[in-house]
Motif scaffolding. Sequence first.
Motif, PDB file in Angstrom:
ATOM      1  N   SER A  16      50.737 -39.180 -16.710  1.00 40.28           N
ATOM      2  CA  SER A  16      50.073 -38.166 -17.526  1.00 40.28           C
ATOM      3  C   SER A  16      48.661 -38.004 -16.999  1.00 40.28           C
ATOM      4  O   SER A  16      47.972 -38.995 -16.717  1.00 40.28           O
ATOM      5  N   THR A  17      48.227 -36.759 -16.861  1.00 41.34           N
ATOM      6  CA  THR A  17      46.854 -36.531 -16.437  1.00 41.34           C
ATOM      7  C   THR A  17      45.917 -36.677 -17.628  1.00 41.34           C
ATOM      8  O   THR A  17      46.325 -36.622 -18.785  1.00 41.34           O
ATOM      9  N   THR A  18      44.629 -36.856 -17.327  1.00 46.55           N
ATOM     10  CA  THR A  18      43.578 -36.802 -18.336  1.00 46.55           C
ATOM     11  C   THR A  18      42.676 -35.620 -17.983  1.00 46.55           C
ATOM     12  O   THR A  18      42.962 -34.873 -17.051  1.00 46.55           O
ATOM     13  N   ARG A  19      41.572 -35.473 -18.697  1.00 43.18           N
ATOM     14  CA  ARG A  19      40.638 -34.399 -18.363  1.00 43.18           C
ATOM     15  C   ARG A  19      39.611 -34.851 -17.329  1.00 43.18           C
ATOM     16  O   ARG A  19      38.750 -34.067 -16.911  1.00 43.18           O
ATOM     17  N   ALA A  20      39.681 -36.098 -16.899  1.00 44.29           N
ATOM     18  CA  ALA A  20      38.700 -36.645 -15.967  1.00 44.29           C
ATOM     19  C   ALA A  20      38.783 -35.960 -14.606  1.00 44.29           C
ATOM     20  O   ALA A  20      39.861 -35.581 -14.152  1.00 44.29           O
ATOM     21  N   TYR A  21      37.607 -35.848 -13.957  1.00 39.25           N
ATOM     22  CA  TYR A  21      37.477 -35.240 -12.629  1.00 39.25           C
ATOM     23  C   TYR A  21      37.935 -33.772 -12.693  1.00 39.25           C
ATOM     24  O   TYR A  21      37.772 -33.116 -13.699  1.00 39.25           O
ATOM     25  N   ARG A 219      37.764 -38.061 -26.955  1.00 38.01           N
ATOM     26  CA  ARG A 219      37.209 -36.850 -26.357  1.00 38.01           C
ATOM     27  C   ARG A 219      36.996 -36.967 -24.852  1.00 38.01           C
ATOM     28  O   ARG A 219      37.181 -35.998 -24.096  1.00 38.01           O
ATOM     29  N   GLU A 220      36.576 -38.128 -24.376  1.00 42.37           N
ATOM     30  CA  GLU A 220      36.272 -38.275 -22.953  1.00 42.37           C
ATOM     31  C   GLU A 220      37.529 -38.253 -22.086  1.00 42.37           C
ATOM     32  O   GLU A 220      37.472 -37.925 -20.905  1.00 42.37           O
ATOM     33  N   LEU A 221      38.662 -38.587 -22.689  1.00 39.88           N
ATOM     34  CA  LEU A 221      39.906 -38.663 -21.929  1.00 39.88           C
ATOM     35  C   LEU A 221      40.737 -37.393 -21.977  1.00 39.88           C
ATOM     36  O   LEU A 221      41.391 -37.041 -20.990  1.00 39.88           O
ATOM     37  N   PHE A 222      40.722 -36.699 -23.121  1.00 33.67           N
ATOM     38  CA  PHE A 222      41.731 -35.669 -23.343  1.00 33.67           C
ATOM     39  C   PHE A 222      41.157 -34.331 -23.804  1.00 33.67           C
ATOM     40  O   PHE A 222      40.159 -34.276 -24.530  1.00 33.67           O
ATOM     41  N   PHE A 223      41.839 -33.255 -23.403  1.00 30.02           N
ATOM     42  CA  PHE A 223      41.634 -31.957 -24.022  1.00 30.02           C
ATOM     43  C   PHE A 223      42.300 -31.983 -25.402  1.00 30.02           C
ATOM     44  O   PHE A 223      43.316 -32.652 -25.597  1.00 30.02           O
ATOM     45  N   SER A 224      41.736 -31.242 -26.345  1.00 28.88           N
ATOM     46  CA  SER A 224      42.319 -31.156 -27.682  1.00 28.88           C
ATOM     47  C   SER A 224      42.108 -29.758 -28.251  1.00 28.88           C
ATOM     48  O   SER A 224      40.963 -29.332 -28.466  1.00 28.88           O
TER      49      SER A 224
END
Length: 241
Positions: A16-21, A219-224
């Motif tokens: 699973s991707t995160t929002r990082a980078y 919040r730092e890991l995921f879009f919501s």
Amino acid sequence: MLLPNWPMQHVVGGLSTTRAYGCSNGPFTGLNLAYHVGDSAVDVDANHHQLLNYLPCPAHWLTQVHGAEVVEVNCEQPMYPWPKADALYTRLRQQPLAIMTADCLPILVCDQQGLEVAAIHAGWKPLVKGIIGNTLGIFQSSPKQLVAWLGPAIGAQQFEVGGEVKSQFCDFHKAHTNDFIEQGNGKYLGDIYAIARRQLNLLGVGQVFGGEYCTVSQRELFFSYRRDGQTGRMASLIWRN
């Protein structure tokens, strides 16, 4: 990237991707993989190119419509245009299946031998329409031979819904009444992880893993979508080795 915490990590590929980078900016800052949310297509292309570094080949994607349709990916299934459905299944080797989420629940499923894989977009509407059962119905393996992983989704303390949503789930199966907690404002807190786990168990899938993230509060890991409204999308992918 997040790797599924299940016993199948050496049998099938999955992440699973995160929002990082990533290359996106503004409300989409990070690795946004959705073209339909208002982000720059150039940035989304670059994000997809970055994701491809982790995959054996380009993935099959969907135009997700919050329904219960399942697409079987075989040698004849074209990649474009993206089909309108909410789950993908395949027996092809090295062919990633991708679904996008930003609070909805991604579910990855495979058999214990890693011969069949599926990715499910399990938002509340697909869940109440029977998306899990429709997907498992395509597997040649029996449900007792399947393993599932619940990827990042909205947590049980954030998923507030109205009574009409609870009623639909209770109509689907009366046991779902245990997956909602009544609040003082006439609303309910629903546990989408518990809902999916219950449906998988009722269908005969005993090995269900994951369910420890919250896309809203982390919040730092995921879009919501629920937290931010205009936002990007993560992806969850699975493939046969």
